[in-house]
Design a protein around this motif. Structure first.
Motif, PDB file in Angstrom:
ATOM      1  N   LEU A 135       0.816  -1.224   0.000  1.00  0.00           N
ATOM      2  CA  LEU A 135       0.000   0.000   0.000  1.00  0.00           C
ATOM      3  C   LEU A 135       0.846   1.270   0.000  1.00  0.00           C
ATOM      4  CD1 LEU A 135      -2.608  -1.134   2.687  1.00  0.00           C
ATOM      5  CD2 LEU A 135      -3.038  -0.870   0.239  1.00  0.00           C
ATOM      6  N   ASP A 136       2.168   1.105   0.085  1.00  0.00           N
ATOM      7  CA  ASP A 136       3.081   2.247   0.225  1.00  0.00           C
ATOM      8  C   ASP A 136       2.666   3.122   1.410  1.00  0.00           C
ATOM      9  OD1 ASP A 136       5.341   3.695  -0.471  1.00  0.00           O
ATOM     10  OD2 ASP A 136       4.210   5.079  -1.740  1.00  0.00           O
ATOM     11  N   LEU A 137       2.408   2.439   2.517  1.00  0.00           N
ATOM     12  CA  LEU A 137       1.901   3.108   3.719  1.00  0.00           C
ATOM     13  C   LEU A 137       3.080   3.545   4.583  1.00  0.00           C
ATOM     14  CD1 LEU A 137      -0.564   3.892   5.403  1.00  0.00           C
ATOM     15  CD2 LEU A 137      -0.566   1.575   6.357  1.00  0.00           C
ATOM     16  N   LYS A 138       3.293   4.869   4.650  1.00  0.00           N
ATOM     17  CA  LYS A 138       4.462   5.388   5.360  1.00  0.00           C
ATOM     18  C   LYS A 138       4.063   6.527   6.293  1.00  0.00           C
ATOM     19  CE  LYS A 138       7.702   4.192   1.665  1.00  0.00           C
ATOM     20  NZ  LYS A 138       8.758   4.688   0.758  1.00  0.00           N
ATOM     21  N   VAL A 139       4.880   6.711   7.311  1.00  0.00           N
ATOM     22  CA  VAL A 139       4.687   7.818   8.253  1.00  0.00           C
ATOM     23  C   VAL A 139       6.042   8.469   8.531  1.00  0.00           C
ATOM     24  CG1 VAL A 139       2.663   6.793   9.377  1.00  0.00           C
ATOM     25  CG2 VAL A 139       4.958   6.284  10.245  1.00  0.00           C
ATOM     26  N   LEU A 140       6.001   9.645   9.119  1.00  0.00           N
ATOM     27  CA  LEU A 140       7.239  10.313   9.514  1.00  0.00           C
ATOM     28  C   LEU A 140       7.690   9.797  10.871  1.00  0.00           C
ATOM     29  CD1 LEU A 140       6.408  14.007   8.501  1.00  0.00           C
ATOM     30  CD2 LEU A 140       7.914  12.415   7.290  1.00  0.00           C
ATOM     31  N   ASP A 141       8.952   9.402  10.986  1.00  0.00           N
ATOM     32  CA  ASP A 141       9.458   8.938  12.275  1.00  0.00           C
ATOM     33  C   ASP A 141       9.926  10.125  13.105  1.00  0.00           C
ATOM     34  OD1 ASP A 141      11.903   9.733  11.292  1.00  0.00           O
ATOM     35  OD2 ASP A 141      12.736   7.718  11.132  1.00  0.00           O
ATOM     36  N   GLU A 142      10.566   9.856  14.257  1.00  0.00           N
ATOM     37  CA  GLU A 142      10.970  10.925  15.166  1.00  0.00           C
ATOM     38  C   GLU A 142      12.030  11.846  14.558  1.00  0.00           C
ATOM     39  OE1 GLU A 142      13.324   7.189  16.326  1.00  0.00           O
ATOM     40  OE2 GLU A 142      11.329   7.738  15.603  1.00  0.00           O
ATOM     41  N   ASN A 143      12.674  11.355  13.492  1.00  0.00           N
ATOM     42  CA  ASN A 143      13.687  12.173  12.828  1.00  0.00           C
ATOM     43  C   ASN A 143      13.142  12.894  11.591  1.00  0.00           C
ATOM     44  OD1 ASN A 143      15.763  11.329  14.635  1.00  0.00           O
ATOM     45  ND2 ASN A 143      15.841   9.375  13.526  1.00  0.00           N
ATOM     46  N   GLY A 144      11.820  12.771  11.382  1.00  0.00           N
ATOM     47  CA  GLY A 144      11.215  13.430  10.231  1.00  0.00           C
ATOM     48  C   GLY A 144      11.426  12.711   8.925  1.00  0.00           C
ATOM     49  N   LYS A 145      11.806  11.425   8.983  1.00  0.00           N
ATOM     50  CA  LYS A 145      12.019  10.643   7.772  1.00  0.00           C
ATOM     51  C   LYS A 145      10.841   9.699   7.539  1.00  0.00           C
ATOM     52  CE  LYS A 145      17.075  10.705   8.015  1.00  0.00           C
ATOM     53  NZ  LYS A 145      18.320   9.867   8.037  1.00  0.00           N
ATOM     54  N   LEU A 146      10.526   9.481   6.256  1.00  0.00           N
ATOM     55  CA  LEU A 146       9.442   8.566   5.922  1.00  0.00           C
ATOM     56  C   LEU A 146       9.888   7.115   6.162  1.00  0.00           C
ATOM     57  CD1 LEU A 146       7.899  10.043   2.645  1.00  0.00           C
ATOM     58  CD2 LEU A 146       6.739   9.722   4.845  1.00  0.00           C
ATOM     59  N   VAL A 147       9.071   6.371   6.895  1.00  0.00           N
ATOM     60  CA  VAL A 147       9.353   4.948   7.135  1.00  0.00           C
ATOM     61  C   VAL A 147       8.075   4.157   6.897  1.00  0.00           C
ATOM     62  CG1 VAL A 147      11.216   5.342   8.781  1.00  0.00           C
ATOM     63  CG2 VAL A 147       8.858   5.200   9.599  1.00  0.00           C
TER      64      VAL A 147
END
Length: 367
Positions: free
Chosen positions: A226-238
């Motif tokens: 689904l290409d389901l990503k969120v921003l982690d604590e460092n502001g990077k997409l994971v």
């Protein structure tokens, strides 16, 4: 399937842990010996051949429990890599798919393919073992580098018959902890009736049950699709790691049908019944239907959910049969006694019936 003991232990087979035997002193144990064993690509043929041709059999003869079965599995990891793993277990046991799935989660597990084995020619299909005349064959520090995990019963000092990694050859007297050292243990073998419970509460029996609540770790398989990503604590997409949990409604229905029923139909528990009361009007006269209307009005005013069977030209027998199938806890029949202002209370579970005046019946049902 789950297991339980008379002493109170209970667990899914996936959660069952083996009671590990004590290590065995192997000082003075003879060196392993390789014997020709043509055509013995199964445990059964190996045992037959051993008892017919190999000297030094124990009292009662060789059995499958004396053999070490080695199963090659392929793991597909979340990062897309594929890894071969060999699982060693006593030959009288099989791999339990559910247990091995749990053991290797979140990787997906499948049997190794012919292509997988072709990439590892040291592994001779049908005659795979952790050792050969040239040294260790299985294990992260061996010639193949393939991770080797064994059943907890394969303790140091235990002695085995297993493949010699050569066509039509097996090794006898191979000692764990001396001739081969696994990378670890794994709970992957089938659980059997009579296996000791891990808490020491006695032998277990296998029982059947229904899993109602469940939790699944889905990993990233669907999230990646689904290409389901969120921003982690460092502001990077994971990519997120997904989970699923809850109660299966259809499984609950199935469990209710199994536990709360008889040969006539369902018997709903009051707390979860779709209706509180099932009113059945029977007979050809209007009196039964009018009295049923009055009954329902009184019940609904008291907050009861009522199912009303007012089907015309349907026989009482059919209506009663349907009421038993539907299984509402309390059935009320407005029929012959309606001319006297009376209805019949019918308890679906006990089968008891009682005729009461309308007001008294409403008071009883709404108390």
């Amino acid at each position: 399937t789950f297991v339980r003991s008379a002493g109170g232990y209970a667990a899914n087979v996936e959660a069952f842990t083996t009671l590990v035997p004590d290590p065995i002193d192997f000082a003075g144990a003879p060196a392993p010996v390789i014997y020709d064993s043509p055509g013995t690509t199964t445990i059964a043929t190996l045992v037959n051949h051993a008892n017919e041709t190999v000297p030094g059999a124990p009292e009662g003869g060789w059995t499958a429990a004396h053999t070490l079965k080695n199963v090659v599995l392929a793991l597909s990891h979340l990062d897309g890599s594929r890894e071969l793993v060999v699982v060693g277990l006593p030959g009288d046991r099989d791999i339990d798919d559910k247990r091995v799935e749990v053991a290797f989660a979140p990787a997906e597990v499948e049997p190794a393919t012919a292509e997988d084995l072709a990439k590892n020619p040291v592994l001779v299909r049908g005659f795979i073992g952790p050792w050969s005349e040239t040294g260790a064959v299985l294990g992260e520090k061996s010639a193949t580098g393939i991770r080797y995990l064994v059943d907890p019963r394969v303790v140091d000092g235990s002695t085995w018959i297993t493949g010699a990694n050569a066509d039509d050859r097996h090794v006898y007297g191979l000692v764990a902890g001396r001739d081969f050292t696994p990378d670890g243990t794994i709970e992957a073998a089938t659980v059997r009736e009579g296996d000791p419970a891990p808490d020491g509460s006695g032998p277990v029996t296998l029982e059947r049950g229904m899993e109602i609540g469940h939790i699944f770790q889905l990993g990233r398989k669907y999230a990646e699709a689904l290409d389901l990503k969120v921003l982690d604590e460092n502001g990077k997409l994971v990519t997120v790691t997904m989970g699923s949990y809850g109660i299966g409604i259809t499984r609950v229905m199935a469990a209710i049908a199994e536990l709360f029923s008889d040969d006539k139909g369902l018997i709903w528990p009051e707390a979860i019944a779709p209706f509180d009361i099932h009113v059945v009007a029977t007979g050809k006269g209007q009196e039964a239907y009018d009295l049923a209307d009055s009954l329902i009005e009184g019940l609904e005013e008291a907050g009861k959910d009522v199912l009303f069977d007012d089907r015309p030209k349907v026989s009482p027998g059919v209506k009663f049969g349907d009421a038993e199938i539907l299984g509402v806890p309390q059935i009320v029949v407005s029929g012959r006694a309606a001319v006297n202002g009376e209805v019949e209370l019918w308890d679906r579970r006990s089968g008891e019936r009682e005729t009461l005046p309308l007001a008294e019946a409403i008071a009883r049902l709404t108390a």
